[in-house]
Write an enzyme that holds these catalytic residues in place. Sequence first.
Site, mmCIF file in Angstrom:
data_model
loop_
_atom_site.group_PDB
_atom_site.id
_atom_site.type_symbol
_atom_site.label_atom_id
_atom_site.label_comp_id
_atom_site.label_asym_id
_atom_site.label_seq_id
_atom_site.Cartn_x
_atom_site.Cartn_y
_atom_site.Cartn_z
ATOM 1 N N HIS A 1 1.104 1.117 -13.096
ATOM 2 C CA HIS A 1 1.687 -0.134 -13.574
ATOM 3 C C HIS A 1 3.385 -0.017 -13.419
ATOM 4 O O HIS A 1 3.930 1.105 -13.827
ATOM 5 C CB HIS A 1 1.368 -0.510 -14.780
ATOM 6 C CG HIS A 1 1.998 -1.963 -15.194
ATOM 7 N ND1 HIS A 1 1.589 -3.143 -14.904
ATOM 8 C CD2 HIS A 1 3.037 -1.958 -16.227
ATOM 9 C CE1 HIS A 1 2.460 -4.245 -15.396
ATOM 10 N NE2 HIS A 1 3.108 -3.426 -16.179
ATOM 11 N N GLU B 1 6.814 6.184 -8.865
ATOM 12 C CA GLU B 1 5.440 5.788 -8.772
ATOM 13 C C GLU B 1 4.734 6.721 -7.987
ATOM 14 O O GLU B 1 3.457 7.160 -8.236
ATOM 15 C CB GLU B 1 5.148 4.454 -8.317
ATOM 16 C CG GLU B 1 5.733 3.227 -9.515
ATOM 17 C CD GLU B 1 5.297 2.010 -8.927
ATOM 18 O OE1 GLU B 1 3.958 1.767 -8.470
ATOM 19 O OE2 GLU B 1 6.096 0.886 -9.139
ATOM 20 N N GLY C 1 0.680 -1.315 0.028
ATOM 21 C CA GLY C 1 -0.024 0.061 0.075
ATOM 22 C C GLY C 1 0.930 1.107 0.004
ATOM 23 O O GLY C 1 0.137 2.422 0.400
ATOM 24 N N SER C 2 2.135 1.256 -0.521
ATOM 25 C CA SER C 2 2.834 2.591 -0.417
ATOM 26 C C SER C 2 2.127 3.638 -1.488
ATOM 27 O O SER C 2 2.482 4.836 -1.337
ATOM 28 C CB SER C 2 4.273 2.258 -0.847
ATOM 29 O OG SER C 2 4.766 1.812 -2.030
ATOM 30 N N ASN C 3 1.593 3.067 -2.551
ATOM 31 C CA ASN C 3 1.134 3.923 -3.415
ATOM 32 C C ASN C 3 -0.198 4.605 -2.798
ATOM 33 O O ASN C 3 -0.564 5.817 -2.971
ATOM 34 C CB ASN C 3 0.843 3.482 -4.691
ATOM 35 C CG ASN C 3 1.972 3.279 -5.641
ATOM 36 O OD1 ASN C 3 2.240 4.242 -6.155
ATOM 37 N ND2 ASN C 3 2.651 2.226 -5.836
ATOM 38 N N THR D 1 -9.071 -0.086 -18.877
ATOM 39 C CA THR D 1 -10.206 -0.758 -19.694
ATOM 40 C C THR D 1 -10.063 -2.084 -19.610
ATOM 41 O O THR D 1 -9.284 -2.642 -18.705
ATOM 42 C CB THR D 1 -9.675 -0.144 -21.365
ATOM 43 O OG1 THR D 1 -8.298 -0.555 -21.490
ATOM 44 C CG2 THR D 1 -9.708 1.464 -21.378
HETATM 45 C C1 GAR Z 1 3.619 -1.227 -7.152
HETATM 46 O O1 GAR Z 1 4.914 -1.146 -7.819
HETATM 47 C C2 GAR Z 1 2.796 -1.263 -8.399
HETATM 48 O O2 GAR Z 1 3.079 -0.570 -9.572
HETATM 49 C C3 GAR Z 1 2.398 -2.733 -8.521
HETATM 50 O O3 GAR Z 1 2.350 -3.345 -7.403
HETATM 51 C C4 GAR Z 1 3.183 -2.563 -6.491
HETATM 52 C C5 GAR Z 1 2.509 -2.265 -5.162
HETATM 53 O O4 GAR Z 1 3.220 -1.540 -4.304
HETATM 54 N N1 GAR Z 1 1.324 -2.957 -9.360
HETATM 55 C C6 GAR Z 1 1.241 -3.977 -10.384
HETATM 56 O O5 GAR Z 1 2.112 -4.877 -10.565
HETATM 57 C C7 GAR Z 1 -0.127 -4.103 -10.833
HETATM 58 N N2 GAR Z 1 -0.022 -5.092 -11.832
HETATM 59 P P1 GAR Z 1 2.333 -0.778 -3.194
HETATM 60 O O6 GAR Z 1 1.404 -1.977 -2.660
HETATM 61 O O7 GAR Z 1 3.367 -0.537 -2.009
HETATM 62 O O8 GAR Z 1 1.845 0.479 -3.766
#
Ligand code: GAR
Length: 210
Positions: A109, A174, A12-14, A141
């Site tokens: 992504h 990101e 969940g860092s994003n 999409t």
């Molecule tokens: C992030 O790097 C995101 O871009 C990727 O998972 C990670 C989640 O990190 N997403 C995908 O690969 C989608 N197919 P987070 O939980 O720390 O945000």
Amino acid sequence: RKRVVVFISGGGSNMVALADACAAPDFPAEIVAVISDKPTAGGLAKAAERGIATHVFERRAYGSKGEHEAAILAALAALSPDIICLAGYMRLLSADFIRPYEGRILNIHPSLLPLFPGLHTHQRALDAGMMVAGCTVHFVTEGMDEGPIVAQSVVPVLPGDTSDSLAARVLTVEHRSYAQALRLFADGTLRMGADGRVARTGFAGDAAAS
Ligand code: GAR
């Protein structure tokens, strides 16, 4: 302020980056809930610490993908989000799920799409001998990682990089990219156009031309 629901499956860092952006008084969006398909997702505690409501919908609690998505859609109806942000949500949404929120779902992504859709993006970038890597924010999409591109950020691939070191470098950009993209979508600067590309409005040049 636009109502945002964030979908997570992991750390969940994003989601945290979006929540931190939303904490600024002039930010045009607020996170009203976090939805996870994993009860063990580390992001759930981080959301709760920030006073954000969390909901877990485990896939195995439902008989089919359709029933799982129907339960999430029912919860969403009560939350009435303007925007859904997928932030490390590791499930492909069906066309039926996307339809009521068409043009209002963003995803991040960890590659420079259209290169490396799907999984293991960083290892694939290293295997391909790429000298740059990065991330893409796009509208969701039906096709996996295929929707119109909203924002991208680039980082260098450095000698000795591993999949993990590259992932960590990409993750830092990101966070910035996703917050900027959400701001531009939430304040109406850009939207998903009917032609399947991103349409930008609100620039002085557009006003002069019309
Ligand atoms: C992030 O790097 C995101 O871009 C990727 O998972 C990670 C989640 O990190 N997403 C995908 O690969 C989608 N197919 P987070 O939980 O720390 O945000």
